[in-house]
Design a protein around this motif. Sequence first.
Motif, mmCIF file in Angstrom:
data_model
loop_
_atom_site.group_PDB
_atom_site.id
_atom_site.type_symbol
_atom_site.label_atom_id
_atom_site.label_comp_id
_atom_site.label_asym_id
_atom_site.label_seq_id
_atom_site.Cartn_x
_atom_site.Cartn_y
_atom_site.Cartn_z
ATOM 1 N N GLU A 107 1.749 -15.574 -46.326
ATOM 2 C CA GLU A 107 0.830 -15.348 -44.951
ATOM 3 C C GLU A 107 -0.526 -15.259 -45.336
ATOM 4 O OE1 GLU A 107 1.338 -15.419 -41.955
ATOM 5 O OE2 GLU A 107 3.598 -15.372 -41.570
ATOM 6 N N TYR A 108 -1.407 -15.623 -44.322
ATOM 7 C CA TYR A 108 -2.676 -15.042 -44.392
ATOM 8 C C TYR A 108 -2.964 -13.904 -44.118
ATOM 9 C CZ TYR A 108 -4.059 -20.091 -44.977
ATOM 10 O OH TYR A 108 -4.252 -21.334 -45.271
ATOM 11 N N ARG A 132 -9.412 -30.042 -42.753
ATOM 12 C CA ARG A 132 -8.502 -29.095 -42.737
ATOM 13 C C ARG A 132 -7.115 -29.549 -43.702
ATOM 14 N NH1 ARG A 132 -8.950 -29.033 -36.710
ATOM 15 N NH2 ARG A 132 -8.374 -31.341 -36.754
ATOM 16 N N ARG A 190 -3.187 -12.120 -40.352
ATOM 17 C CA ARG A 190 -1.985 -12.224 -39.693
ATOM 18 C C ARG A 190 -1.142 -11.183 -39.951
ATOM 19 N NH1 ARG A 190 -1.245 -17.510 -37.724
ATOM 20 N NH2 ARG A 190 -1.842 -19.263 -38.990
ATOM 21 N N PRO A 222 -7.451 -25.830 -45.918
ATOM 22 C CA PRO A 222 -6.521 -25.296 -45.123
ATOM 23 C C PRO A 222 -6.844 -23.800 -44.802
ATOM 24 C CG PRO A 222 -5.373 -25.706 -46.867
ATOM 25 C CD PRO A 222 -6.687 -26.309 -47.068
ATOM 26 N N SER A 238 -4.003 -16.973 -49.144
ATOM 27 C CA SER A 238 -2.839 -16.370 -49.021
ATOM 28 C C SER A 238 -2.576 -14.919 -49.430
ATOM 29 C CB SER A 238 -1.494 -17.289 -49.207
ATOM 30 O OG SER A 238 -1.485 -17.359 -50.657
ATOM 31 N N GLU A 269 -10.141 -22.831 -36.987
ATOM 32 C CA GLU A 269 -9.902 -24.309 -36.922
ATOM 33 C C GLU A 269 -8.391 -24.392 -37.423
ATOM 34 O OE1 GLU A 269 -11.609 -26.315 -35.372
ATOM 35 O OE2 GLU A 269 -13.805 -25.673 -35.340
ATOM 36 N N SER A 270 -7.521 -23.929 -36.893
ATOM 37 C CA SER A 270 -6.130 -24.082 -37.561
ATOM 38 C C SER A 270 -5.748 -25.407 -37.524
ATOM 39 C CB SER A 270 -5.330 -23.069 -36.809
ATOM 40 O OG SER A 270 -4.993 -23.578 -35.608
ATOM 41 N N ALA A 271 -5.023 -25.792 -38.387
ATOM 42 C CA ALA A 271 -4.222 -27.061 -38.479
ATOM 43 C C ALA A 271 -3.114 -27.255 -37.554
ATOM 44 C CB ALA A 271 -3.591 -27.271 -39.787
ATOM 45 N N TRP A 300 -9.400 -16.641 -46.487
ATOM 46 C CA TRP A 300 -8.882 -17.965 -46.596
ATOM 47 C C TRP A 300 -7.800 -18.074 -47.666
ATOM 48 C CZ3 TRP A 300 -13.729 -16.196 -47.841
ATOM 49 C CH2 TRP A 300 -14.016 -16.053 -49.149
ATOM 50 N N ALA A 321 -8.486 -22.437 -41.267
ATOM 51 C CA ALA A 321 -7.555 -21.411 -40.447
ATOM 52 C C ALA A 321 -8.242 -20.285 -40.160
ATOM 53 C CB ALA A 321 -6.262 -21.077 -41.375
#
Lengths: 268, 259
Positions: free
Chosen positions: A143-144, B245, A147, B249, A106, B257-259, A104, B253
């Motif tokens: 980015e997360y 969201r 990804r 966030p 970045s 459950e992405s925004a 959750w 995500a």
Amino acid sequence: MLETSVEPVGSGRASLECDDLRVTLAGAAGEVDILNGVRLSVASGDFVSILGVSGSGKTTLLRVLAGLQQASGGQVLCNGIPVDGPPQGVVTVFQDYAHSLLPWRSVRRNVALGIEDRLSKSECAQRVDEALEMVDLQRAADEYPWRLSGGMQQRVQIARAIAMRPSVLLMDEPFGALDAMTKASLQDQLQQVQALTNTTIIFVTHDVEEAVYLSDRVVVLQGRPAAVGLSLEVELERPRRQVATKELPEYLKLRHEVYAALGQASAQ
Amino acid sequence: MTAVLRRINVVGIAAMFSVLVLWELSVRTGLVTFEYIPPPTRVVAGLGEIISSGELTTNLVHTLTAAVVGWAIACVVGVLAGLALGLSRATWTYSMASVDALRALPIVAFVPVAVLLLGFTMEMEIVVAFYAALWPIVLNTVAGLRSVEVRLLEVGRVLRLGHRGVLWKLRLPAATPFIIVGMRLGLSVSLVLTLVSEMVGNPAGLGFALLQKAQSLQPEQMFAYIVVIGVAGIVLNAVLMALARLLFPGQMAASGESA
């Protein structure tokens, strides 16, 4: 907060040592002796690899050094202080990067995890940028992690560790789950990081080439329960090169010796 | 804006409208002759009637207030109780048998009890809504706290986050998607139970209006109320998800459950 600083205790003379280390774990079939009489001393700034066949206890040894696993006998000293839980200035990088990063957060905030409460906002941001630059991840900062590719995720974990400015970095098969190309590029990046930071690195791997290529010393665990069977100095010139270094006769000789020691280990 | 547009399911909406048209046609052509199933156009007319008389607003506000207030209290109490159960072994050991026993009882069975204790009041409705929403929130909070991976807790130890750091930076964020799921489930059951408590208890709000319209043989208005109740549920859920969201966030995500 427990500490206000993440600087190493012994300021520059950090080292990790253990003597007559014994570890017994409870298994399905009762108690199993994993390590018996492990003796190891790592000087500050050294790169030491721990090799062993599968199940030889190398990860257990690293977990004891990290303070994540209690020894059944003997003790670990970090900068001369007995280890009882994860010591200050020692950070571990795990093999399973996907489970070691916070999905959750970045990349930037993952790297900040260990320092955000101990430093001012601007200092923290600066450290994070510095660490991301060292592993060449500035562009992925927002980015997360999920990804990113596996190699990039592992670099995030390494950046998070170096942002702590550890005196000792413990790495448990950090490149074990990566493909050969990514592995080679991360090995060279790790070399660079060490050259820049002069961090002591203890590196667990089952890859002989990797161990010889990266290390100042290769330690092979042998026997069941395991002890240090071979401790081999690697005096190859730095910086090392993936192709040139691996063609040197000394490299090939060292590689041969380590394979021989491992062969002996698996024969037992 | 494009994200909102992308979420709109055009084909699904088209299918829904075709069903409505089909319904309209079959009633009009006499294909079906149920006296008390009016065609959609008559339901729309019924909706107009209850809007212009002002009763819809009164009833809607009454029911939503009871449901949302009860649910909101349940969110606070449920998350705190979930934290106590999820973080303290002792609390878990002492309470889990009672929790399992209580949540196994159908919530509807508590409506007469609430009526007996609190009478035909809005407080009674709030208590019922609270009780209904409490269990999914408590249980999902506990599950969320348990969901944190062992490796992540080791990362917390290695980075020396301390107990507070582990709770705020690892356990709670990891539990957030679960807590949101609990709150969504809680919101829909608290709306349902509020309606039930209005049908069998306090004669007010949407639940009672529905009953009244059925008994006074006004199917157009009754169906209009059914539509309103359905839409209210959808809107409440959408508002909750939008809030989640907005506030979390990363967690939303990461849990898909992405925004």
